[in-house]
Design a protein around this motif. Structure first.
Motif, PDB file in Angstrom:
ATOM      1  N   GLY A 178      -5.852  -3.745  -9.919  1.00  0.00           N
ATOM      2  CA  GLY A 178      -5.065  -2.864  -9.071  1.00  0.00           C
ATOM      3  C   GLY A 178      -4.328  -3.603  -7.969  1.00  0.00           C
ATOM      4  O   GLY A 178      -3.560  -3.013  -7.221  1.00  0.00           O
ATOM      5  N   LEU A 179      -4.540  -4.903  -7.832  1.00  0.00           N
ATOM      6  CA  LEU A 179      -3.841  -5.707  -6.827  1.00  0.00           C
ATOM      7  C   LEU A 179      -2.435  -5.995  -7.323  1.00  0.00           C
ATOM      8  O   LEU A 179      -2.232  -6.251  -8.511  1.00  0.00           O
ATOM      9  CB  LEU A 179      -4.605  -7.009  -6.572  1.00  0.00           C
ATOM     10  CG  LEU A 179      -6.015  -6.827  -6.015  1.00  0.00           C
ATOM     11  CD1 LEU A 179      -6.805  -8.112  -6.109  1.00  0.00           C
ATOM     12  CD2 LEU A 179      -5.952  -6.342  -4.574  1.00  0.00           C
ATOM     13  N   THR A 180      -1.443  -5.969  -6.410  1.00  0.00           N
ATOM     14  CA  THR A 180      -0.056  -6.098  -6.856  1.00  0.00           C
ATOM     15  C   THR A 180       0.717  -7.261  -6.233  1.00  0.00           C
ATOM     16  O   THR A 180       1.393  -7.983  -6.939  1.00  0.00           O
ATOM     17  CB  THR A 180       0.723  -4.804  -6.582  1.00  0.00           C
ATOM     18  OG1 THR A 180       0.638  -4.485  -5.198  1.00  0.00           O
ATOM     19  CG2 THR A 180       0.174  -3.657  -7.412  1.00  0.00           C
ATOM     20  N   ASP A 181       0.641  -7.461  -4.921  1.00  0.00           N
ATOM     21  CA  ASP A 181       1.475  -8.476  -4.264  1.00  0.00           C
ATOM     22  C   ASP A 181       0.677  -9.665  -3.752  1.00  0.00           C
ATOM     23  O   ASP A 181       1.020 -10.803  -4.004  1.00  0.00           O
ATOM     24  CB  ASP A 181       2.237  -7.862  -3.088  1.00  0.00           C
ATOM     25  CG  ASP A 181       3.203  -6.788  -3.537  1.00  0.00           C
ATOM     26  OD1 ASP A 181       3.811  -6.958  -4.599  1.00  0.00           O
ATOM     27  OD2 ASP A 181       3.327  -5.778  -2.824  1.00  0.00           O
ATOM     28  N   LYS A 182      -0.362  -9.360  -3.003  1.00  0.00           N
ATOM     29  CA  LYS A 182      -1.188 -10.405  -2.391  1.00  0.00           C
ATOM     30  C   LYS A 182      -2.645 -10.154  -2.728  1.00  0.00           C
ATOM     31  O   LYS A 182      -3.054  -9.032  -3.002  1.00  0.00           O
ATOM     32  CB  LYS A 182      -1.016 -10.405  -0.881  1.00  0.00           C
ATOM     33  CG  LYS A 182       0.396 -10.629  -0.418  1.00  0.00           C
ATOM     34  CD  LYS A 182       0.439 -11.776   0.537  1.00  0.00           C
ATOM     35  CE  LYS A 182       1.858 -11.942   1.035  1.00  0.00           C
ATOM     36  NZ  LYS A 182       2.449 -13.155   0.637  1.00  0.00           N
ATOM     37  N   VAL A 183      -3.424 -11.237  -2.695  1.00  0.00           N
ATOM     38  CA  VAL A 183      -4.849 -11.138  -2.974  1.00  0.00           C
ATOM     39  C   VAL A 183      -5.597 -12.050  -2.003  1.00  0.00           C
ATOM     40  O   VAL A 183      -5.149 -13.153  -1.705  1.00  0.00           O
ATOM     41  CB  VAL A 183      -5.168 -11.514  -4.449  1.00  0.00           C
ATOM     42  CG1 VAL A 183      -4.705 -12.919  -4.772  1.00  0.00           C
ATOM     43  CG2 VAL A 183      -6.642 -11.355  -4.751  1.00  0.00           C
ATOM     44  N   MET A 184      -6.719 -11.560  -1.475  1.00  0.00           N
ATOM     45  CA  MET A 184      -7.602 -12.389  -0.658  1.00  0.00           C
ATOM     46  C   MET A 184      -8.614 -13.001  -1.628  1.00  0.00           C
ATOM     47  O   MET A 184      -9.319 -12.280  -2.339  1.00  0.00           O
ATOM     48  CB  MET A 184      -8.323 -11.556   0.397  1.00  0.00           C
ATOM     49  CG  MET A 184      -9.238 -12.369   1.280  1.00  0.00           C
ATOM     50  SD  MET A 184      -8.410 -13.658   2.219  1.00  0.00           S
ATOM     51  CE  MET A 184      -7.505 -12.701   3.408  1.00  0.00           C
ATOM     52  N   VAL A 185      -8.666 -14.316  -1.681  1.00  0.00           N
ATOM     53  CA  VAL A 185      -9.522 -15.041  -2.614  1.00  0.00           C
ATOM     54  C   VAL A 185     -10.682 -15.645  -1.836  1.00  0.00           C
ATOM     55  O   VAL A 185     -10.468 -16.341  -0.840  1.00  0.00           O
ATOM     56  CB  VAL A 185      -8.712 -16.155  -3.321  1.00  0.00           C
ATOM     57  CG1 VAL A 185      -9.574 -16.914  -4.303  1.00  0.00           C
ATOM     58  CG2 VAL A 185      -7.497 -15.569  -4.017  1.00  0.00           C
ATOM     59  N   ILE A 186     -11.921 -15.364  -2.263  1.00  0.00           N
ATOM     60  CA  ILE A 186     -13.113 -15.887  -1.611  1.00  0.00           C
ATOM     61  C   ILE A 186     -13.856 -16.758  -2.623  1.00  0.00           C
ATOM     62  O   ILE A 186     -14.302 -16.268  -3.659  1.00  0.00           O
ATOM     63  CB  ILE A 186     -14.033 -14.757  -1.090  1.00  0.00           C
ATOM     64  CG1 ILE A 186     -13.270 -13.880  -0.106  1.00  0.00           C
ATOM     65  CG2 ILE A 186     -15.262 -15.342  -0.413  1.00  0.00           C
ATOM     66  CD1 ILE A 186     -12.968 -12.535  -0.635  1.00  0.00           C
ATOM     67  N   PHE A 187     -13.987 -18.044  -2.323  1.00  0.00           N
ATOM     68  CA  PHE A 187     -14.632 -19.007  -3.220  1.00  0.00           C
ATOM     69  C   PHE A 187     -16.126 -19.071  -2.944  1.00  0.00           C
ATOM     70  O   PHE A 187     -16.533 -19.432  -1.838  1.00  0.00           O
ATOM     71  CB  PHE A 187     -14.037 -20.400  -3.023  1.00  0.00           C
ATOM     72  CG  PHE A 187     -12.578 -20.478  -3.365  1.00  0.00           C
ATOM     73  CD1 PHE A 187     -12.178 -20.780  -4.651  1.00  0.00           C
ATOM     74  CD2 PHE A 187     -11.611 -20.229  -2.404  1.00  0.00           C
ATOM     75  CE1 PHE A 187     -10.842 -20.855  -4.975  1.00  0.00           C
ATOM     76  CE2 PHE A 187     -10.267 -20.300  -2.715  1.00  0.00           C
ATOM     77  CZ  PHE A 187      -9.885 -20.607  -4.002  1.00  0.00           C
ATOM     78  N   ASP A 188     -16.944 -18.764  -3.931  1.00  0.00           N
ATOM     79  CA  ASP A 188     -18.411 -18.838  -3.822  1.00  0.00           C
ATOM     80  C   ASP A 188     -18.919 -18.223  -2.517  1.00  0.00           C
ATOM     81  O   ASP A 188     -19.851 -18.721  -1.907  1.00  0.00           O
ATOM     82  CB  ASP A 188     -18.896 -20.280  -3.933  1.00  0.00           C
ATOM     83  CG  ASP A 188     -18.630 -20.883  -5.298  1.00  0.00           C
ATOM     84  OD1 ASP A 188     -18.607 -20.134  -6.288  1.00  0.00           O
ATOM     85  OD2 ASP A 188     -18.451 -22.105  -5.383  1.00  0.00           O
ATOM     86  N   ASP A 189     -18.287 -17.143  -2.064  1.00  0.00           N
ATOM     87  CA  ASP A 189     -18.657 -16.438  -0.834  1.00  0.00           C
ATOM     88  C   ASP A 189     -18.556 -17.311   0.416  1.00  0.00           C
ATOM     89  O   ASP A 189     -19.266 -17.104   1.380  1.00  0.00           O
ATOM     90  CB  ASP A 189     -20.064 -15.848  -0.947  1.00  0.00           C
ATOM     91  CG  ASP A 189     -20.120 -14.734  -1.967  1.00  0.00           C
ATOM     92  OD1 ASP A 189     -19.075 -14.081  -2.173  1.00  0.00           O
ATOM     93  OD2 ASP A 189     -21.192 -14.504  -2.541  1.00  0.00           O
ATOM     94  N   GLU A 190     -17.670 -18.299   0.408  1.00  0.00           N
ATOM     95  CA  GLU A 190     -17.529 -19.188   1.564  1.00  0.00           C
ATOM     96  C   GLU A 190     -16.077 -19.250   2.048  1.00  0.00           C
ATOM     97  O   GLU A 190     -15.714 -18.582   2.991  1.00  0.00           O
ATOM     98  CB  GLU A 190     -18.025 -20.593   1.225  1.00  0.00           C
ATOM     99  CG  GLU A 190     -19.509 -20.648   0.925  1.00  0.00           C
ATOM    100  CD  GLU A 190     -19.965 -22.019   0.495  1.00  0.00           C
ATOM    101  OE1 GLU A 190     -19.180 -22.974   0.543  1.00  0.00           O
ATOM    102  OE2 GLU A 190     -21.132 -22.138   0.106  1.00  0.00           O
ATOM    103  N   LYS A 191     -15.262 -20.064   1.409  1.00  0.00           N
ATOM    104  CA  LYS A 191     -13.889 -20.299   1.848  1.00  0.00           C
ATOM    105  C   LYS A 191     -12.986 -19.152   1.401  1.00  0.00           C
ATOM    106  O   LYS A 191     -13.047 -18.714   0.266  1.00  0.00           O
ATOM    107  CB  LYS A 191     -13.399 -21.626   1.251  1.00  0.00           C
ATOM    108  CG  LYS A 191     -12.044 -22.056   1.729  1.00  0.00           C
ATOM    109  CD  LYS A 191     -11.691 -23.420   1.194  1.00  0.00           C
ATOM    110  CE  LYS A 191     -10.903 -23.252  -0.083  1.00  0.00           C
ATOM    111  NZ  LYS A 191     -10.359 -24.465  -0.627  1.00  0.00           N
ATOM    112  N   GLU A 192     -12.125 -18.671   2.327  1.00  0.00           N
ATOM    113  CA  GLU A 192     -11.202 -17.572   2.024  1.00  0.00           C
ATOM    114  C   GLU A 192      -9.764 -18.051   2.162  1.00  0.00           C
ATOM    115  O   GLU A 192      -9.457 -18.886   2.997  1.00  0.00           O
ATOM    116  CB  GLU A 192     -11.398 -16.405   2.995  1.00  0.00           C
ATOM    117  CG  GLU A 192     -12.712 -15.705   2.867  1.00  0.00           C
ATOM    118  CD  GLU A 192     -12.790 -14.476   3.760  1.00  0.00           C
ATOM    119  OE1 GLU A 192     -11.747 -13.986   4.216  1.00  0.00           O
ATOM    120  OE2 GLU A 192     -13.910 -14.011   3.985  1.00  0.00           O
TER     121      GLU A 192
END
Length: 94
Positions: free
Chosen positions: A52-66
């Motif tokens: 359902g995401l269209t333009d931007k996404v917040m990406v969280i790596f292994d619950d640490e770096k965003e």
């Protein structure tokens, strides 16, 4: 949510899939497993259409770096993933 297999598991490279839940706070979760005895670094194309995401996404790596990334017109983006030998890694999308 639903599971989308992005690569057929064959034991010769990383195996990865995408869990999606467009109604949840976390829209998706990419999971990768490395069955080999060596680390693997690879660029993978991740389809976010079913999140359902269209333009931007917040990406969280292994619950640490965003980090915030842009999604292309086909609802995909490419991401470099490193998976240690005989280990899992995951990336969450909001």
């Amino acid at each position: 949510g639903d599971i989308i297999h992005l690569r057929r598991p064959d034991g010769r490279d990383i195996d990865y899939w995408l869990n999606v839940n467009p109604d949840g706070e976390e829209k998706g979760m990419f999971v990768a497993f490395n069955p080999l005895n060596e680390n693997i670094k690879k660029t993978v194309k991740i389809p976010l259409y079913y999140t359902g995401l269209t333009d931007k996404v917040m990406v969280i790596f292994d619950d640490e770096k965003e980090m915030e990334l842009s999604i292309d017109r086909d609802y995909n983006f490419e991401l470099e993933v490193t998976v240690k030998a005989n280990q899992f890694t995951w990336i969450t999308f909001r």
